[in-house]
Write a protein that holds these residues in place. Structure first.
Motif: not given
Length: 79
Positions: A2, A4, A6, A17, A19-21, A23, A39, A41-43
């Motif tokens: 997954k 995230d 930006y 992109s 890794r989800a979560g 920083d 940002h 989208t996430s996950d």
């Protein structure tokens, strides 16, 4: 994996992109267009087996595993 996603605040065709979560502020990219991010989208699920015309999922995963991020350059076709 997954991820995230930006978007560059200064260049409308550059995305990153991670890794989800993760920083994203800790990611060190030499291109100044990635200094300020928005940002998007996430996950988002990215699988190595997925085949897409617009991107290479296995390359995204490889870059994130090796460097902590993957840079996307969206091309626009004005035909």
């Amino acid at each position: 994996m997954k991820v995230d996603i930006y978007k560059s605040a200064t260049s409308s065709n550059k995305y990153i992109s991670v890794r989800a979560g993760a920083d994203v502020s800790k990611v060190d990219v030499s291109d100044p267009d990635y200094a300020k991010l928005i940002h998007q989208t996430s996950d988002v699920e990215v699988n190595k087996e997925d085949r897409h015309q617009d991107y290479d999922a296995s390359l995204i995963i490889k870059d994130i595993e090796q460097h902590g991020y993957h840079l996307h350059h969206v091309k626009r076709n004005f035909n």
